[in-house]
Design a protein around this motif. Structure first.
Motif, PDB file in Angstrom:
ATOM      1  N   UNK A   1      -7.429  -8.210  14.157  1.00 50.34           N
ATOM      2  CA  UNK A   1      -6.063  -7.724  13.907  1.00 50.34           C
ATOM      3  C   UNK A   1      -5.952  -7.357  12.438  1.00 50.34           C
ATOM      4  N   UNK A   2      -5.010  -6.474  12.139  1.00 53.68           N
ATOM      5  CA  UNK A   2      -4.839  -6.091  10.736  1.00 53.68           C
ATOM      6  C   UNK A   2      -3.514  -5.403  10.519  1.00 53.68           C
ATOM      7  N   UNK A   3      -3.198  -5.163   9.247  1.00 52.35           N
ATOM      8  CA  UNK A   3      -1.951  -4.471   8.922  1.00 52.35           C
ATOM      9  C   UNK A   3      -2.214  -2.969   8.835  1.00 52.35           C
ATOM     10  N   UNK A   4      -1.479  -2.216   9.635  1.00 49.33           N
ATOM     11  CA  UNK A   4      -1.668  -0.765   9.650  1.00 49.33           C
ATOM     12  C   UNK A   4      -1.263  -0.164   8.304  1.00 49.33           C
ATOM     13  N   UNK A   5      -2.117   0.698   7.766  1.00 48.98           N
ATOM     14  CA  UNK A   5      -1.799   1.330   6.482  1.00 48.98           C
ATOM     15  C   UNK A   5      -0.910   2.558   6.678  1.00 48.98           C
ATOM     16  N   UNK A   6      -0.781   3.012   7.929  1.00 47.28           N
ATOM     17  CA  UNK A   6       0.096   4.128   8.255  1.00 47.28           C
ATOM     18  C   UNK A   6       0.899   3.772   9.492  1.00 47.28           C
TER      19      UNK A   6
ATOM     20  N   UNK B   1      -1.464   8.638   0.341  1.00 53.26           N
ATOM     21  CA  UNK B   1      -1.351   7.237   0.789  1.00 53.26           C
ATOM     22  C   UNK B   1      -2.620   6.458   0.538  1.00 53.26           C
ATOM     23  N   UNK B   2      -2.777   5.337   1.217  1.00 50.89           N
ATOM     24  CA  UNK B   2      -3.937   4.464   0.982  1.00 50.89           C
ATOM     25  C   UNK B   2      -5.272   5.070   1.435  1.00 50.89           C
ATOM     26  N   UNK B   3      -5.242   6.040   2.352  1.00 51.82           N
ATOM     27  CA  UNK B   3      -6.483   6.741   2.699  1.00 51.82           C
ATOM     28  C   UNK B   3      -7.377   6.053   3.718  1.00 51.82           C
ATOM     29  N   UNK B   4      -7.039   4.842   4.132  1.00 51.79           N
ATOM     30  CA  UNK B   4      -7.781   4.155   5.200  1.00 51.79           C
ATOM     31  C   UNK B   4      -6.770   3.765   6.283  1.00 51.79           C
ATOM     32  N   UNK B   5      -7.268   3.499   7.500  1.00 51.52           N
ATOM     33  CA  UNK B   5      -6.341   3.112   8.575  1.00 51.52           C
ATOM     34  C   UNK B   5      -5.912   1.652   8.407  1.00 51.52           C
ATOM     35  N   UNK B   6      -6.893   0.787   8.112  1.00 50.11           N
ATOM     36  CA  UNK B   6      -6.601  -0.613   7.764  1.00 50.11           C
ATOM     37  C   UNK B   6      -7.532  -0.998   6.622  1.00 50.11           C
ATOM     38  N   UNK B   7      -6.961  -1.473   5.539  1.00 50.83           N
ATOM     39  CA  UNK B   7      -7.794  -1.912   4.416  1.00 50.83           C
ATOM     40  C   UNK B   7      -8.498  -3.220   4.781  1.00 50.83           C
TER      41      UNK B   7
END
Ligand code: GLU
Length: 375
Positions: A332-337, A361-367
């Motif tokens: 699981x992770x925090x969505x960057x978008x 933006x951050x440029x990755x889906x999940x950091x």
């Protein structure tokens, strides 16, 4: 571990200073010599490779001085005083830090900035950028707009939330006493100093009777310090309660001055990851291809190019499940978008994202820092 050893081991430090240290009560003006000394301490830590964030009170006290307001001013007058005093406060830090070849960055937070995940992600990204760019963030509560229901209330708590926000490993609360005692040392000659506190049970909390409201400035007391330590501890961050009544308080601790250390189990990153894995309900999922699944296993971030499918309605910062093509949960992770943006960028290269979502933006889906893999 001694306070000196803990200070030496720290990598990212939040230092909180209260109004009674920042403001000379007689002149109601910045305590210039003391601020200059603390700036030297911060510079020494920085030269030693540590990152520092300052949480400074004093806006209301300085503003009251300039406006000639009494201590029991109305709420709107206090908020006006904060607006006037915050500018004086930053001038004082600007000058003090300049003397140590450092420069401040004013960061004004309200409670929502650390409690709403989207805002919190933004605040965290800005703090990271400031640290990378070499500024000393000087944080205060945005008292001018923060009314009762949206306030942190006191800067000890604000400092703890700031430590959690930046994943600091040490929070230093500069106080008018050199730590925690079994009773109020000003009233009870039997009071014993506690150098090391490893659990924050009710018996420790009960010792926090004393308050520093006597000086007539500031709102903190020992109870708010322990509450701050409790918040920091749950974020994997240790707390040092240190006397600020000397000129170079951090140099003094490094040299062995008495202080109280409240330890934290684990690291800030571990605490952060167990919060993601344990407290958040996933709002959607991202199905990733085998290449991306392998990269995650190697500890890398999830790139948009590896995302095959997006399900659910979620916002930036919401928790999402990461699934393999066979439906297995990888983590699981925090969505960057947000979900709709994720739909647009899935399968695309990082360089294309900005044009697809319309901002840098951050440029990755999940950091990778925001990702917890299933065992
Ligand atoms: N934020 C307030 C100020 O700058 C102080 C609150 C506190 O010290 O707890 O005056």
């Amino acid at each position: 571990m001694t306070p000196a050893a803990r200070l030496k081991a720290a990598r990212r430090i939040v230092v909180k200073v209260g109004s009674s240290l920042v403001v000379d009560p007689a002149r109601k003006a910045p305590a210039v010599a003391w601020l200059t000394g603390l700036a030297q301490d911060l510079a020494a830590l920085r030269r030693d490779g540590r990152q520092v964030v300052l949480v400074s009170s004093g806006a209301v006290a300085l503003g009251r001085g300039r406006l000639g307001l009494e201590k029991n001013a109305r709420l709107d007058e206090k908020q006006a005083a904060a607006a006037v005093g915050q500018s004086l406060l930053m001038q004082a830090w600007e000058a003090a830090l300049a003397g140590a070849d450092l420069f401040p960055a004013q960061v004004l937070l309200t409670r929502d900035d650390t409690e709403r995940r989207r805002r919190w992600l933004n605040a965290r990204a800005t703090m990271e950028a400031l640290l990378k760019l070499g500024a000393v963030p000087v944080v205060n509560e945005n008292d001018t707009v923060a009314t009762e229901e949206i306030r942190y209330g006191d800067n000890d708590r604000l400092a703890a939330r700031t430590a959690q926000l930046v994943r600091a490993d040490l929070l230093i609360l500069l106080s008018d006493v050199d730590g925690l005692y079994t009773a109020d040392p000003r009233r009870d000659p039997e009071a014993r100093h506690l150098p090391l506190i490893e659990t924050l049970g009710p018996e420790v909390l009960a010792m926090a009777g004393g308050s520093n409201a006597e000086a007539g400035v500031g709102t903190g007391g020992m109870a708010t310090k322990l509450e701050a330590a409790r918040i920091a501890r749950s974020a994997g961050c240790a707390t040092l309660i240190v006397s600020g009544l000397v000129k170079r308080p951090l140099a003094a601790v490094a040299a062995g001055a008495r202080a109280s250390l409240i330890t934290a189990p684990g690291t800030p990153m571990q605490a952060y990851k167990s919060w993601i894995a344990g407290s958040l309900e996933p709002a959607g999922s991202l199905t990733v291809d085998d290449g991306a699944a392998g990269a995650l296993g190697d500890g890398r971030s999830l790139l948009a190019s590896g995302v095959r499918a997006v399900e659910g309605r979620f916002d930036r910062g919401d928790c999402v499940r990461v699934l393999a093509t066979d439906g297995r949960t990888l983590g699981v992770g925090l969505a960057a978008y947000a979900g709709d943006e994720m739909e647009r960028i899935r399968g695309r290269h990082s360089g294309e994202i900005e044009a697809l979502v319309g901002y840098k933006g951050p440029g990755v889906a999940i950091h990778r820092d925001d990702l917890v893999l299933s065992p």
